[in-house]
Design an enzyme around this catalytic site. Sequence first.
Site, mmCIF file in Angstrom:
data_model
loop_
_atom_site.group_PDB
_atom_site.id
_atom_site.type_symbol
_atom_site.label_atom_id
_atom_site.label_comp_id
_atom_site.label_asym_id
_atom_site.label_seq_id
_atom_site.Cartn_x
_atom_site.Cartn_y
_atom_site.Cartn_z
ATOM 1 N N HIS A 87 -7.992 3.824 3.653
ATOM 2 C CA HIS A 87 -8.125 4.503 4.944
ATOM 3 C C HIS A 87 -9.560 4.561 5.461
ATOM 4 C CE1 HIS A 87 -4.092 5.668 4.036
ATOM 5 N NE2 HIS A 87 -3.990 6.403 5.126
ATOM 6 N N GLU A 120 -5.542 9.201 9.091
ATOM 7 C CA GLU A 120 -4.123 9.221 9.502
ATOM 8 C C GLU A 120 -3.962 9.882 10.870
ATOM 9 O OE1 GLU A 120 -0.859 8.800 7.940
ATOM 10 O OE2 GLU A 120 -1.792 7.406 6.553
ATOM 11 N N CYS A 167 -3.674 -1.060 -2.086
ATOM 12 C CA CYS A 167 -3.955 0.365 -2.320
ATOM 13 C C CYS A 167 -4.955 0.493 -3.476
ATOM 14 C CB CYS A 167 -2.645 1.055 -2.684
ATOM 15 S SG CYS A 167 -2.805 2.782 -3.096
ATOM 16 N N CYS A 214 -11.054 3.388 -0.664
ATOM 17 C CA CYS A 214 -9.733 3.851 -0.245
ATOM 18 C C CYS A 214 -9.384 3.094 1.026
ATOM 19 C CB CYS A 214 -9.786 5.359 0.016
ATOM 20 S SG CYS A 214 -8.300 5.988 0.807
ATOM 21 N N ASP A 274 0.863 -1.189 0.000
ATOM 22 C CA ASP A 274 0.000 0.000 0.000
ATOM 23 C C ASP A 274 0.895 1.233 0.000
ATOM 24 O OD1 ASP A 274 -2.309 1.627 0.185
ATOM 25 O OD2 ASP A 274 -2.114 1.755 2.352
ATOM 26 N N SER A 275 0.292 2.365 -0.321
ATOM 27 C CA SER A 275 1.052 3.614 -0.255
ATOM 28 C C SER A 275 1.420 3.952 1.187
ATOM 29 C CB SER A 275 0.222 4.749 -0.852
ATOM 30 O OG SER A 275 -1.029 4.814 -0.197
HETATM 31 N N1 DGL Z 1 -3.840 3.886 -0.236
HETATM 32 C C1 DGL Z 1 -4.606 4.914 -0.915
HETATM 33 C C2 DGL Z 1 -5.855 4.279 -1.532
HETATM 34 O O1 DGL Z 1 -6.332 3.254 -1.102
HETATM 35 C C3 DGL Z 1 -5.010 6.040 -0.007
HETATM 36 C C4 DGL Z 1 -3.886 6.907 0.469
HETATM 37 C C5 DGL Z 1 -3.118 7.547 -0.666
HETATM 38 O O2 DGL Z 1 -3.638 8.482 -1.325
HETATM 39 O O3 DGL Z 1 -1.989 7.146 -0.878
HETATM 40 O O4 DGL Z 1 -6.383 4.817 -2.474
#
Ligand code: DGL
Length: 275
Positions: free
Chosen positions: A194, A158, A78, A192, A15-16
């Site tokens: 999060h 976050e 992600c 997403c 993931d990011s």
């Molecule tokens: N992991 C990203 C997603 O699921 C969210 C956070 C980001 O923008 O990196 O889209």
Amino acid sequence: MNAKYDKDLPIGVFDSGVGGLTVLKAIRSELPAENLVYLGDTARLPYGTKSPASIERYAIQAAEKLAEQGIKMLVVACNTASAVALAALRADLDPLPVIGVVEPGAAAAVHARPGGSHLVLATEATVRLAAYSNAIESRDEQATVREQACEMLVSLAEEGWTDGDIATRIIRRYLDEANEGGFEANSIILGCTHFPLLKEAIREVVGETVAIVDSASTTAHAVRETLQSGGQMRTAREKGDQRFLATDGATRFARVGGQFLGHALTFRDVELVDL
Ligand code: DGL
């Protein structure tokens, strides 16, 4: 899955940042014997506001880092990277199986509300590509889909501000924007990583009748099916290992990641890597 990998090799999850730990948690609960290695590209988070070219480059570097460690499958936890870079990742890592979260999320939404009105809450990049709309409409011709970019919800998650007045007001503001023109969703897709943390706050705003769908558990089912069909499931009785890699900020990863994972981590649990 045609190529054979050692069953003891871990499943790589990328993931990011830390949000994908919700997907890791679902895989762990579905497949407790599997070894798992997670990489959060925390140095370059967020991906959601970046250009497709940058997202694809970052995603490939992160995936190659995991592949170097030895994995038997890659899960792109992600949504943004799944929407932008899934085909490129599959081509780059071939024959390693690569699973994204958009298709499983779309399948879960169609299952929850056939012929439904779906509202996808996601990052700017995911919305720009209409990946969820395409995935839902290809499964259900009767469905209507609207997508809403909600960048500030990433920051709320976050920061750990997942309930209370501030969260409610920001969610309401995004939903008002999404509902302009009289659109009424009977399904909300948390598109997403999060947003599962904000599920209760979203539930308070939309009420009980709207289905709130996330892709974590359907992705875990997809992982199981892929491993099973390739004869690659780890059959050990003991629980598998978990390793956590990040590209920056081990302390923050541990603090915020613990909330996503549902149990405490310390910075010692997190190994810093360069991509
Ligand atoms: N992991 C990203 C997603 O699921 C969210 C956070 C980001 O923008 O990196 O889209």
